[in-house]
Design a protein around this motif. Structure first.
Motif, PDB file in Angstrom:
ATOM      1  N   LYS A  62       0.837  -1.192   0.000  1.00 47.88           N
ATOM      2  CA  LYS A  62       0.000   0.000   0.000  1.00 47.88           C
ATOM      3  C   LYS A  62       0.876   1.247   0.000  1.00 47.88           C
ATOM      4  O   LYS A  62       1.833   1.342   0.762  1.00 47.88           O
ATOM      5  CB  LYS A  62      -0.884  -0.025   1.240  1.00 47.88           C
ATOM      6  CG  LYS A  62      -1.871   1.122   1.307  1.00 47.88           C
ATOM      7  CD  LYS A  62      -2.670   1.027   2.589  1.00 47.88           C
ATOM      8  CE  LYS A  62      -3.365   2.342   2.868  1.00 47.88           C
ATOM      9  NZ  LYS A  62      -3.891   2.368   4.227  1.00 47.88           N
TER      10      LYS A  62
ATOM     11  N   SER B 201       0.456   5.439   0.191  1.00 50.02           N
ATOM     12  CA  SER B 201      -0.486   6.540   0.273  1.00 50.02           C
ATOM     13  C   SER B 201       0.208   7.798  -0.228  1.00 50.02           C
ATOM     14  O   SER B 201       1.364   8.070   0.102  1.00 50.02           O
ATOM     15  CB  SER B 201      -0.990   6.580   1.714  1.00 50.02           C
ATOM     16  OG  SER B 201      -0.793   7.727   2.283  1.00 50.02           O
TER      17      SER B 201
ATOM     18  N   LYS C  39      -4.512   6.698  -2.668  1.00 46.72           N
ATOM     19  CA  LYS C  39      -3.585   5.584  -2.440  1.00 46.72           C
ATOM     20  C   LYS C  39      -3.535   4.596  -3.602  1.00 46.72           C
ATOM     21  O   LYS C  39      -4.448   4.544  -4.431  1.00 46.72           O
ATOM     22  CB  LYS C  39      -3.975   4.833  -1.170  1.00 46.72           C
ATOM     23  CG  LYS C  39      -5.316   4.173  -1.315  1.00 46.72           C
ATOM     24  CD  LYS C  39      -5.656   3.274  -0.169  1.00 46.72           C
ATOM     25  CE  LYS C  39      -6.950   2.574  -0.497  1.00 46.72           C
ATOM     26  NZ  LYS C  39      -7.693   2.063   0.573  1.00 46.72           N
TER      27      LYS C  39
END
Lengths: 451, 290
Positions: A77, A79, A186
């Motif tokens: 992930k 962001s 994101k």
């Protein structure tokens, strides 16, 4: 081939009228019953609204649940607000299980990052504003402009079915095993891999990811990881207290379920035995007492284990004690009925023979009746032991504790399907084990005669 | 003959007596050991269960009658209104019974077919026998509740979840009993049919089925009663029927409603029990077959 002459056939038909050519009414019974049953099933099909239910069924969820039960999911992930920190790599996206050293499927040279989706190609992010996804079946890579506080934009023209672009977010699922999800804030890549992750040791355990060879040499080595205990017991305790799989807790819960079944069956048998004698017509001449006992048996049996467990949970609180009592109550009724029928079917002559030698009434039943019915008692108790293991799981799930409750907990979260699968495997194993053991004991104790 | 000889030859008598005493002693030891094991497991089990329980046994004993008392008090207050409650919940009882009947029928269909493949005397291919038997073992051991819970998540609350769950378990349970009764069947009829050139299906249809069908029906009726209980329980996880209603009124603590539902359930189960044992008696002429 046997051939029958015309004369012989006529004689046979005459002698066995209604056998070779059955009357019409008789021949119609079987098809009639089948048609009636099919009609009933069709009515039920619509009464239960099966088409409607199947229409609304979330098969996509089912597929995901099934996948999660045998595979684990890694998250990557990024962001955009904290773009300089790069991709955050974790197992199932939890903060507790973050990868400190990047796994083999992730590469980064500071600016550019590459995520290898195995059979589904490679996702790359240039660190600025372009995500490139190379799929093995497409010559042209898929390119997306991302970040800058704006919604992501798909720069290509070919849109396969699995690529979802709502204008506000990109959601690509090239196969069940991977997902690329880009929003305004994101980039998230999910990556499934088959197998149960961290089954032996927890994610944060120092032993995580070691091979059997490494573990063996560690167990042999005298350098202690934990000064207080030897390496072997450290390995055992790391396994037993694995925070994700909770082997210790689960086996303790399994033991509780087993206790519910074993103690419940044994005590129910002990309670039912004298009552069964009192309810048997050939032992107890008092009709009123027999009738009363029979109705008590019916009542105990008719109120299901589940309802008994509800009552006991109110009194004794949640836990296996309540479950044990629930099984004792239901099975006392069942055993009372079965045992008293067995006593009534016992052969009178043996009892009479014992009586003829001048035995007291108690001796008469002890030596004349009891040996006849004992094998049946044992056989039926063993038979119920297995079915009670299963009911103990069920009432456990509804509040009586044990493995059933653990199972329900893992299902309620709807994320830990791998734990659910693990517990189901253990429960099935336990029930099959009990089944085989009770069969073996039955044969051992009373020979090959069944029931 | 041996016995007479033994009595005539007196030196043997002492030996026999010694043997008898040895066997008797052995039996007493075994009995004693068995009793010991049972006692230990009962008391040890109670101890562990008591430790794991959230409330204690002695603490709960005094309040044991509180809940039944609450239920009866609620029912007493309602008076004649209980009949209208019974009318209100009757359709749910019908639904529960229908779930049980449908699953028993479908389970009967599949398990009777599978049972022929799981019988060693009828199926010469031992690999098929083993595979089918393991399949039946797994379906039998799979707790119905788990399947129902999974299906409720997928289908939403619906009786279909209960039907599928109960059917799955029924296939395993009946399949095992059916295959056992196939294995006890008389093979002469099959041999006769084979000698006149009947194929495998015909051998089963005309040689085995007429022998075992009464047994099959008898077991299926026994299953029906068990399945009524099971489908009532599955209502607790949202699979429809009377169980779902029971869960609701238990959660809300409506004494009268709980009383009516439990009473209906007990009456229905007892009635089906008596009906099925009466029919089974007609079919196989014996009680106590499990």
């Amino acid at each position: 081939m046997v051939t029958v002459s015309g004369f012989e056939q006529a004689r046979l038909e005459d002698q066995y009228a209604g056998v070779i050519e059955r009357p019409l009414a008789q021949r119609l019974i079987a098809p009639g019953v089948v048609i009636a049953i099919l009609g009933y099933l069709v009515i039920c099909f619509f009464a239960f609204d099966v088409p409607g239910v199947l229409n609304k069924a979330r098969m996509d969820m089912a597929q995901l649940y099934a996948l999660d039960s045998y595979a684990h999911k890694d998250h990557a992930k990024l962001s955009f607000r904290k773009a300089d920190e790069g991709f955050e790599l974790s197992l199932e996206g939890t903060r507790r299980a973050r990868y400190d050293t990047p796994p083999a499927w992730f590469q980064s040279n500071g600016a550019e990052s590459r995520i290898d989706l195995a059979g589904d190609g490679i996702v790359a992010f240039d660190g600025q504003s372009i995500v490139t996804y190379t799929h093995p079946d497409y010559d042209e890579p898929f390119r997306f402009r991302v970040g800058g506080g704006d919604y992501p934009v798909y720069l290509g023209s070919v849109t396969p079915e699995w690529l979802g672009d709502s204008g506000k977010q990109i959601d690509a699922r090239p196969s069940l095993y991977s997902r690329i999800w880009i929003t305004r804030s994101k980039i998230e890549v999910h990556r499934y891999e088959n197998g149960w992750e961290n089954f032996w040791f927890g994610f944060n355990s120092p032993l995580s990811g070691m091979s059997i060879g490494q573990l063996t040499s560690l167990a042999m080595s005298s350098d202690r990881i934990e000064p207080e205990m030897s390496n072997l017991s450290f390995i055992a305790s790391e396994f037993w207290n694995n925070p994700e799989w909770q082997h210790g807790d689960i086996f303790y819960a399994l033991l509780q379920t087993l206790i519910m079944a074993v103690v419940g069956t044994l005590v129910a048998g002990i309670i039912a035995l004298p009552l069964a004698f009192a309810a048997a017509a050939n032992v107890n001449p008092l009709r009123g007492v027999r009738f009363g006992l029979r109705r008590i048996f019916d009542f105990l049996r008719g109120v299901d284990t589940l309802i008994w467990s509800l009552i006991f949970i109110r009194a004794f609180g949640l836990g296996p004690l309540s479950g044990t009592f629930a099984i004792i109550f239901t099975d006392s009724g069942t055993f009372g009925k079965l045992f008293s029928e067995a006593i009534e079917n016992a052969d009178r002559r043996q009892a009479e023979g014992v009586q003829a030698t001048g035995a007291s009434p108690i001796q008469k039943y002890r030596f004349g009746v009891f040996p006849q019915i004992l094998p049946l008692f044992v056989s039926q108790m063993l038979y119920f032991l297995e079915s009670n293991t299963r009911s103990a799981t069920v009432i456990g799930a509804l509040g009586a504790g044990g493995i059933g409750l653990k199972l329900l907990e893992t299902m309620r979260t709807r994320q830990d399907w791998e734990n659910t699968a693990y517990i189901i495997v253990l429960v099935i194993g336990l029930v099959i084990l009990m089944d085989n053991m009770s069969g073996w004991l039955r044969r051992k104790l009373i020979g090959d005669t069944e029931g | 003959m041996a016995l007479v000889n033994a009595f005539n030859a007196s030196p043997h008598l002492a030996e026999i007596e010694k043997d008898y005493e040895r066997v008797a002693r052995q039996r007493t030891t075994y009995t004693f050991l068995l009793l010991l094991v049972c006692t230990i497991s009962i008391f040890g089990g109670f101890y562990v269960a008591e430790e794991a329980n959230s409330g204690s046994f002695w603490g709960g004993l005094s309040s044991f009658w509180d809940y039944p008392y609450d239920i009866f008090a609620g029912a007493y207050e309602r008076g004649w209104g209980l009949f209208s409650l019974a009318a209100k919940y009757f359709p749910y009882l019908v639904e529960t019974i229908n779930i049980a009947i449908v699953s028993t029928l479908i389970g009967f269909f599949f398990s009777s077919i599978l049972s022929f493949f799981a019988s060693r005397n009828l199926m010469t291919n031992s690999l098929v026998v083993m595979v089918v038997r393991r399949f039946l073992d797994v379906t039998r051991a799979f707790p119905e509740l788990v399947i129902a819970l999974l299906l409720v998540l997928i289908f939403g609350p619906s009786p279909l979840a209960a039907i599928m769950a109960v059917t799955f378990h029924t296939i395993g349970a009946l399949g095992k009993l059916f295959s056992e009764s196939n294995e006890n069947a008389d093979m002469k009829a099959v041999e006769g049919l084979r000698s006149v050139g009947a194929n495998w299906v015909e051998q089963m249809r005309f040689g085995i089925l007429p022998q075992v069908l009464p047994n099959f029906f008898s077991y299926a009726l026994l299953r029906l009663e068990i399945n009524v209980r099971a489908s009532a329980i599955l209502g607790f996880v949202g699979a429809g029927g009377l169980g779902a209603e029971l869960k609701m009124v238990v959660d809300w603590n409506y004494g009268a409603d709980i009383f009516v539902i439990i009473l209906m359930l007990v009456c229905a189960i007892t009635a089906i029990d008596y009906f099925s044992s009466w029919v089974r008696h007609k079919l196989v002429g014996a009680t106590g077959t499990l």
